[in-house]
Motif scaffolding. Sequence first.
Motif, short mmCIF file in Angstrom:
data_model
loop_
_atom_site.label_atom_id
_atom_site.label_comp_id
_atom_site.label_asym_id
_atom_site.label_seq_id
_atom_site.Cartn_x
_atom_site.Cartn_y
_atom_site.Cartn_z
N UNK A 174 0.81 -1.22 0.00
CA UNK A 174 0.00 0.00 0.00
C UNK A 174 0.85 1.27 0.00
N UNK A 175 2.04 1.21 0.58
CA UNK A 175 2.89 2.41 0.53
C UNK A 175 3.36 2.70 -0.89
N UNK A 176 3.37 1.71 -1.75
CA UNK A 176 3.74 1.92 -3.15
C UNK A 176 2.76 2.86 -3.86
N UNK A 177 1.56 2.98 -3.31
CA UNK A 177 0.53 3.80 -3.95
C UNK A 177 0.52 5.25 -3.46
N UNK A 178 1.34 5.58 -2.47
CA UNK A 178 1.25 6.90 -1.84
C UNK A 178 1.49 8.03 -2.84
N UNK A 179 2.45 7.86 -3.74
CA UNK A 179 2.72 8.93 -4.70
C UNK A 179 1.52 9.25 -5.56
N UNK A 180 0.84 8.22 -6.07
CA UNK A 180 -0.35 8.44 -6.87
C UNK A 180 -1.46 9.09 -6.04
#
Length: 210
Positions: free
Chosen positions: A169-175
């Motif tokens: 889920x942290x991979x999605x923070x930028x988006x």
Amino acid sequence: MLTLYYAPGSCALATHIALFDAGAPFETKRVDFGAGEQRRPDYLAVNPKARVPALATEHGVLTETPALLAYVAQRFPAAKLAPIDDPFAFAQVQEFNSYLCSTAHVAHAHLRRGTRWVDAGETDAMEAMKRYVPTSVAKIFELIDSKMLKGPWVLGERYSICDPYLYTLTRWLGDDGVDINSLPKVREHRARMIERDSVKRALAEQDIPA
């Protein structure tokens, strides 16, 4: 043989990593969301929810990430991916993963999946949900960063099935419009995860960047 159905970069990545962590014998089948494969009859026969992940076992198909992660931990206890011998500690694992599933993932989904909650014609409501995503997701991860991440790993010194889920889920923070640098513990956790062999293998198999 277990079979994991996934779409690249989706929350199925958490189970993919955990299966490698566990040393489990498994195969993967990619579901191409861009081509609408999740809505085709052959996949709906696997998972009528038309989502990923789905994990086919010899006893049947399991869906929902917290359930899959708990299954992997219990199916392969030698890997010690959860404190399955301690009811309270295992409930804490489920508590954290349920929060990611029911709150963090849902807040993220408001960015592109608004039609799950309102009709597509309700453009004002759709845009309001999208605008609020950076705020709602930031609040969720600020809580994780300040109160829920107990050490180098979610549970403290012990790596568990919570960690690949949080990493996913942290991979999605930028988006989502959230700066991971404002979340020092989460940022360090992500950097630590990227160095794990299980993460590298899952990313390579899904052909996605770290």
